[in-house]
Write an enzyme that holds these catalytic residues in place. Structure first.
Site, PDB file in Angstrom:
ATOM      1  NE  ARG A   1     -17.408  13.304   9.176  1.00 22.99           N
ATOM      2  CZ  ARG A   1     -16.187  13.113   8.694  1.00 22.99           C
ATOM      3  NH1 ARG A   1     -15.621  11.922   8.780  1.00 22.99           N
ATOM      4  NH2 ARG A   1     -15.524  14.089   8.141  1.00 22.99           N
TER       5      ARG A   1
ATOM      6  N   GLY B   1       0.833  -1.201   0.000  1.00 22.10           N
ATOM      7  CA  GLY B   1       0.000   0.000   0.000  1.00 22.10           C
ATOM      8  C   GLY B   1       0.865   1.247   0.000  1.00 22.10           C
TER       9      GLY B   1
ATOM     10  N   GLY C   1      -0.552   4.586   0.215  1.00 24.11           N
ATOM     11  CA  GLY C   1      -1.256   5.785   0.670  1.00 24.11           C
ATOM     12  C   GLY C   1      -0.420   6.501   1.704  1.00 24.11           C
ATOM     13  CG  LEU C   2      -1.879  10.147   3.441  1.00 24.56           C
ATOM     14  CD1 LEU C   2      -2.729  11.025   4.345  1.00 24.56           C
ATOM     15  CD2 LEU C   2      -0.845  10.988   2.712  1.00 24.56           C
ATOM     16  CB  ALA C   3      -0.517   4.401   6.599  1.00 30.32           C
ATOM     17  N   GLY C   4       1.384   3.956   4.088  1.00 32.06           N
ATOM     18  CA  GLY C   4       2.372   3.094   3.444  1.00 32.06           C
ATOM     19  C   GLY C   4       3.457   3.885   2.733  1.00 32.06           C
TER      20      GLY C   4
ATOM     21  CG  LEU D   1      -6.101  13.306   5.501  1.00 22.62           C
ATOM     22  CD1 LEU D   1      -6.124  14.686   4.851  1.00 22.62           C
ATOM     23  CD2 LEU D   1      -5.821  12.247   4.455  1.00 22.62           C
TER      24      LEU D   1
END
Lengths: 666, 247
Positions: free
Chosen positions: A355, A64, A66-69, A470
């Site tokens: 929400r 992955g 994304g931000l974490a990966g 995020l």
């Protein structure tokens, strides 16, 4: 609903509810003791160091980007480890973190409005409805400030004031302004920052990038994660990649609902395959349903689009008082025949309730037959979000300045002009708080297998606050994992592993067999048709409101559907080429197993908390009712085998600093 | 509405491709263009024909994964991404041709799917600011004048979809590259590597087989994020300066 039995028809006697077993509790999460503001420093100090010269002998696989990966791959590459990074998209820059709109929280207190690390910690624990770990959340708040520094240094173009300093806004009903943003494209800008850092390491030779590759199995040798089996999505080749440690940063599982705001390819396969190999899956029933999405237009719909909830700051939400008015032009419905239901039920918070509450009330009015827009099935699933008052108060130019890009997007998708006709919105699945269970080090129950970002369960409890996804992705990737994984790697290099090792050969053979199985069924139904049917079951029975009766029925339906899938799915094409139907088949097969576990988790948790609302657990006026005495724990599920039942391990949540309270927004 | 689609089919990178005609019926104007292709693919699957391969992921116009040449225009008749194009932009009876991006630097993998790895390699050559994790100074230590921050943001909106290359008669990647040069070059943090960045990126761009810019402007007209043509001026200016300074 017609089922009246209290257990699914195929349940096993001796199990709780006939569907799960209970195992030993989890007693140690490895968070150091002591004052909460010292724990992370203590852990960093106690984590073993790795000599720079030894780092290049140690290898890490990260799934992955994304931000974490992406952030983790860049950071570990910079530190000098050998990193292999994988994503299913054509480029690491496409990962779905890119679609986050609103912003990223950080306790910088640049507005001097009373914010602090402690307050961000407190708000996040409360927002998670007291179902997250204090130690983890405090660390998240603590490193949040480093994230902003790091991103600015990389060139992330955050919004700025005329003096050249960073701008902040208040977001998601929070009373301090701690959200950093880049117009409605914060996720994109943060991801491009991480992507560029990652590509810099690719050029430096510390990270090897495998795009258009999908992880299909984790290799576990002597109880430790030692690699993955991946399919090259272009050539179809099944590849073996071995390493000293494996990180899953593969995102959330919202696409189990078929329709969600996730990307088309977002899937649970990486984490689900790890679950089947021994990693516990925690709180799978905690899903977040976002109230301001564009409603479903018809049967052909492939995904749902979110509009930032900032629209609720100036838009008013209503439905007709009388079901007979639902087909009328909304502009012709007089004021006295409109029900501004959030303002009516929650006079103090009005349209700005959290929400989960806004979503559930939209469902309630539509269930009453007062929804608007096209009928999908038997119901109209939409409520009005009306800017008429705002346009009178602020002028069209001012509204366009503030919300123009969102209103344009609405018009592009629906063909309706929101400056003239009230918009229609409806809740949609947006984020999954559940994920693989991890300890304080972000290590799963398989040693050497770490999990970061949305893929783990760790920081958001039963409900995630806006602008916190995020923050968590980058906290894990840049600042937490690189410290905790080094403590593990310091025990290496581990014994050299050959591809001929029995466990590796077996993992690879199982992937080969599964691919061949999909192609050989040659049934009548497309993968998508199964996915849609699963999504309908999940949305109906494990969506915004869950009940024992509905969940038991859903478990039966999912089992039946899964059985049919393996007999009757039709996947054309070959294994040795780009084959998108084959890719989808593997993902949907895993969703069909995850969906059942989500229902079991939702069934066992007989309380309402955060995004999980049990019809049986509500106050007299229909609000969520938690049961802290019975359910203040993390539910970590162990795979019970193909024909067995999942085993529940409880990790008690202890609140030393924040007092548990019932939320009230009246 | 009923439509006639003429779609590029190509079994693999080395296979010979051809346009194949598919009629589709009962298309709703509320469908997105890709949902219309989903419907066609379901029908093909039911008939036992292999579905058409095409890329898409977020389907909300931000990831940059989708991209089709629709009746000769990159992303079709509107200024948006293919996934955000809706069928109400077409009329009953229309004939629509659908092709992959065409450029030497974007080889076809299958049907409508192309390999844009060359864009990643241009970024690897210099499209970053070197700032190791943990080394950053306090965010407010370097103020950025708002006009510069805004221009950097405008250029940073690029989604790397490749429409600029597909639209350009020279298959040039200058708009993509100029956007990155401008984004990082407007910021104080981007100054130390500014000269090396432009020289290395341009060198990689040419090596990948992209063409040069002859100021036609099709790239900017096709750009779903409306990146203006002047980022290419910025790129050329930076390149001249860097070469004069002996980079």
């Amino acid at each position: 609903m017609t089922t009246t039995s209290t257990t699914p028809s195929s349940s096993v006697p001796g199990l709780v509810h006939g569907v799960y077993a209970e195992g030993e509790p989890i007693r140690d999460t490895k968070a150091p003791p002591g004052p909460i503001d010292r724990r992370w420093n203590t852990r960093k100090f106690e984590a073993s160091l790795v000599n720079p010269a030894n780092r290049r002998k140690l290898s890490v696989i990260i799934v992955g980007t994304g931000l974490a990966g992406g952030a983790a791959a860049a950071t570990l590459g910079e530190a000098g480890y050998q990193v292999k990074s994988f994503c299913y998209q054509d480029s690491p820059r496409r990962a779905h973190s890119i679609a986050a709109q609103g912003g990223i929280n950080a306790a910088k207190n640049y507005k001097e409005d009373g914010d602090s690390v402690y307050r961000l910690f407190y708000d996040t624990v409360k927002g998670g409805d007291y179902r997250s770990r204090e130690s983890n959340v405090y660390r998240l708040a603590e490193v949040s400030t480093n994230i902003i520094d790091q991103c600015v240094a990389q060139g992330v173009p955050f919004a700025r004031e005329y003096g050249g300093l960073l701008d902040n806004r208040s977001f998601g009903g929070v009373q301090v302004s701690r959200t950093f943003y880049a117009r409605g494209q914060t996720g994109q800008q943060l991801l491009i920052g991480a992507y560029q850092a990652l590509e810099r390491q690719v050029a430096a030779g510390t990270v090897e990038m495998f795009s258009r590759h999908e992880m299909l199995e984790v290799v576990v040798v002597d109880g430790k994660a030692r690699g993955i089996i991946a399919r090259d999505l272009v050539t179809g080749e099944i590849e073996t990649h071995l390493a000293d440690a494996v990180v899953l940063a593969s995102g959330g599982y919202g696409n189990v609902f078929y329709l969600s705001t996730n990307a088309m390819g977002s899937n649970v396969t990486a984490t689900w395959r790890a679950h089947r190999k021994g990693a516990h899956f925690a709180n799978p029933c905690y899903t977040q349903i976002h109230p301001t999405c564009i409603p479903v237009a018809g049967e052909h719909q492939s995904k749902l689009t979110l509009m930032s909830e900032s629209l609720r700051n100036d838009g008013r939400i209503w439905v007709p008082k009388n079901a007979a008015d639902c087909e009328k032009d909304p502009r012709e419905i007089p004021e006295e025949d409109r029900d501004y239901y959030l303002e009516r039920i929650y006079p103090s918070f009005g349209n700005l309730v959290p929400r989960d509450i806004a979503s559930r009330q939209a469902k309630n009015v539509c269930d009453e037959g007062r929804g608007v827009g096209p009928k999908v099935g038997d119901f109209r699933r939409g409520v009005y979000l009306d800017f008429t008052d705002a346009l009178k108060r602020m002028s069209a130019e001012a509204v366009a300045e503030k919300y123009g890009n969102l209103l344009d997007m609405y018009q592009r998708i629906t063909g309706e002009n929101p400056y003239e006709v009230p918009m229609r919105i409806y809740p949609a699945v947006h984020y999954t708080m559940g994920g693989l269970w991890v300890d304080y080090d972000l290590q799963s129950s398989i040693p050497g297998l770490f999990v970061t970002g949305e893929a783990n369960f760790s920081d958001h409890g039963a409900n995630r606050l806006g602008a916190s996804a995020l923050m968590q992705g980058l906290a894990d990737g840049y600042f937490v994992l690189p410290h905790t994984i080094r403590d593990y790697l310091a025990r290496g290099p581990f014994e050299k592993l050959e591809e001929s090792h029995e466990a590796v050969v077996e993992a690879r053979a199982s992937v080969d067999a599964r691919v061949q199985k999909f192609l050989s069924i040659k049934g009548d139904r497309s993968v998508d048709s199964f996915h849609k049917e699963l999504g309908n079951i999940m949305w109906e029975f494990c969506g915004m409101e869950r009940s024992e009766e509905g969940l038991l029925k859903a478990i039966d339906l999912i089992r039946g559907l899964r059985d049919e899938f393996w007999r009757n799915v039709k996947v054309l094409g070959a294994a040795d080429t780009l084959n998108q139907s084959l890719e989808k088949a593997g993902r949907v097969a895993d969703f069909l197993e995850l969906g059942e576990l989500m229902c079991i988790d939702a069934l066992h948790r007989r309380e309402s908390c955060g995004g999980h609302f049990r019809a049986e657990s509500q106050t007299e006026d229909g609000e969520a009712l938690r049961h802290d005495d019975e359910y203040a724990y993390v539910a970590a599920w162990e795979w019970g085998g193909q024909d067995g039942a999942p085993v529940l391990h409880k990790e008690d949540l202890v609140y030393e600093f924040v007092e548990m309270k019932q939320r009230s927004y009246k | 509405m009923n439509l006639t689609l003429k779609i590029w089919r190509q079994a693999g990178p080395k296979a010979k491709g051809e346009m194949v005609t598919y009629p589709v019926t009962d298309i709703s104007e509320d469908m997105s263009f890709l949902e219309m292709l989903d419907v066609l693919n379901e029908q093909l699957n039911a008939r036992g024909e292999e579905p058409i391969a095409f890329d898409s992921d977020c389907r909300e116009g931000i990831c940059g994964m989708c991209g089709l040449m629709i009746s000769g225009k990159a992303h079709g008749p509107e200024v948006t991404t293919t996934c955000q194009l809706h069928m109400r932009s077409f009329s009953d009876g229309d004939e629509i041709t659908i092709e992959p991006w065409r450029a030497d630097a974007f080889p076809v993998i299958k049907d409508l799917v192309v390999d844009r790895g060359s864009f990643d390699r241009i970024i690897q050559a210099g499209g970053f600011i070197s700032a190791n994790t943990g080394s950053a100074p306090e965010a407010h230590s370097v103020p950025v004048p708002k006009p510069k921050a805004d221009r950097a943001f405008m250029a940073a909106a690029c989604i790397g979809c490749g429409a600029c290359v597909a639209a350009c008669p020279n298959a040039s990647g200058m708009l993509f590259m100029g956007a990155k040069i401008t984004h990082l070059g407007e910021l104080p943090q981007g100054q130390p590597e500014r000269d090396a960045r432009v020289v290395n990126m341009v060198s990689q761009h040419d090596h990948e087989g992209f063409g040069g810019c002859t100021n036609i402007g099709e790239c900017s007209s096709a750009c779903p994020k409306e990146i203006p043509l002047d980022v290419i001026n910025q790129l050329n200016k930076d390149l001249r300066g860097a070469l004069m300074r002996g980079e």
